[in-house]
Design a protein around this motif. Structure first.
Motif, PDB file in Angstrom:
ATOM      1  N   ASP A 247       0.853  -1.186   0.000  1.00 42.72           N
ATOM      2  CA  ASP A 247       0.000   0.000   0.000  1.00 42.72           C
ATOM      3  C   ASP A 247       0.890   1.238   0.000  1.00 42.72           C
ATOM      4  OD1 ASP A 247       0.594   0.893   2.697  1.00 42.72           O
ATOM      5  OD2 ASP A 247      -0.802  -0.608   3.447  1.00 42.72           O
ATOM      6  N   GLU A 248       0.315   2.377  -0.340  1.00 40.96           N
ATOM      7  CA  GLU A 248       1.083   3.607  -0.540  1.00 40.96           C
ATOM      8  C   GLU A 248       1.826   4.035   0.717  1.00 40.96           C
ATOM      9  OE1 GLU A 248       2.933   6.229  -2.834  1.00 40.96           O
ATOM     10  OE2 GLU A 248       1.556   4.705  -3.579  1.00 40.96           O
TER      11      GLU A 248
ATOM     12  N   SER B 269      -0.118  -0.898  -9.109  1.00 42.14           N
ATOM     13  CA  SER B 269       0.161  -0.637  -7.699  1.00 42.14           C
ATOM     14  C   SER B 269       1.489  -1.303  -7.338  1.00 42.14           C
ATOM     15  CB  SER B 269      -0.973  -1.195  -6.832  1.00 42.14           C
ATOM     16  OG  SER B 269      -1.074  -2.595  -7.023  1.00 42.14           O
TER      17      SER B 269
END
Length: 183
Positions: A51-52, A126
């Motif tokens: 995740d970011e 992603s």
């Protein structure tokens, strides 16, 4: 087998690791290519999907930041092309999102992004690794994919991103020609 004349080349994986087979990990392939060319390599010790917030935290580490900067300054990006359906099975995309992508016509995958047969990106990447939008204008993209079953995936990725070269086999090439003549 190592190159007889060593090359002044640095090989860096363009994305983090995924799947369970060590033979096909980006780090393993980068090290093997560098050895065969007589060059050097750097590794990304990260999974492909994060995740970011986790990605930003990892970029605070000097080793990670340096490798990511090397990737963005690449002269050549050599990458694989996958069939969307197969890659969705290996990815962290939720089953409901995977069904939605396939219903929308996803056929190709590259760097964790999914494309339809016209080359439209249906899901942004992603992945940990290269940011295609930030590559230097002189960077040459080389796609590698083989097998008749990958023909539609190859077309979708090549329609989306400009490539200097495609490395493929006769089965994929013949099927690509057949598909392109039927569109």
């Amino acid at each position: 087998m190592q190159s007889t004349t060593p090359l002044n080349v640095m090989v860096v994986p363009a994305r983090g690791g995924m799947g369970r087979s060590v033979a096909y990990q980006a780090n393993t392939l980068a090290a093997e290519i560098a050895q065969r060319l007589g060059g050097h390599h750097r590794l990304i010790h990260l999974p492909d999907y994060m995740d970011e917030a986790a990605k930003q935290e990892m970029l605070r580490l000097t080793d990670v930041r340096e490798v990511m900067e090397l990737i963005q300054r690449a002269d050549v990006i050599l990458h694989g092309v996958g069939c969307a359906e197969e890659m969705l099975g290996e990815s962290k995309v939720s089953p409901s999102q995977a069904r939605k992508l396939l219903a929308e016509g996803a056929v190709g995958e590259s760097f964790g992004a999914y494309y339809n047969r016209e080359g439209k990106c249906l899901l942004e990447s992603s992945s940990v690794g290269v940011d295609l939008a930030r590559l230097t204008p002189s960077c040459r993209m080389i796609a590698v994919a083989a097998g008749k079953r990958k023909a539609e995936a190859i077309i979708s990725v090549l329609r989306h991103d400009r490539h200097a070269l495609l490395v493929t086999d006769e089965g994929a090439a013949r099927e690509m020609l057949r598909l392109l003549n039927s569109f």
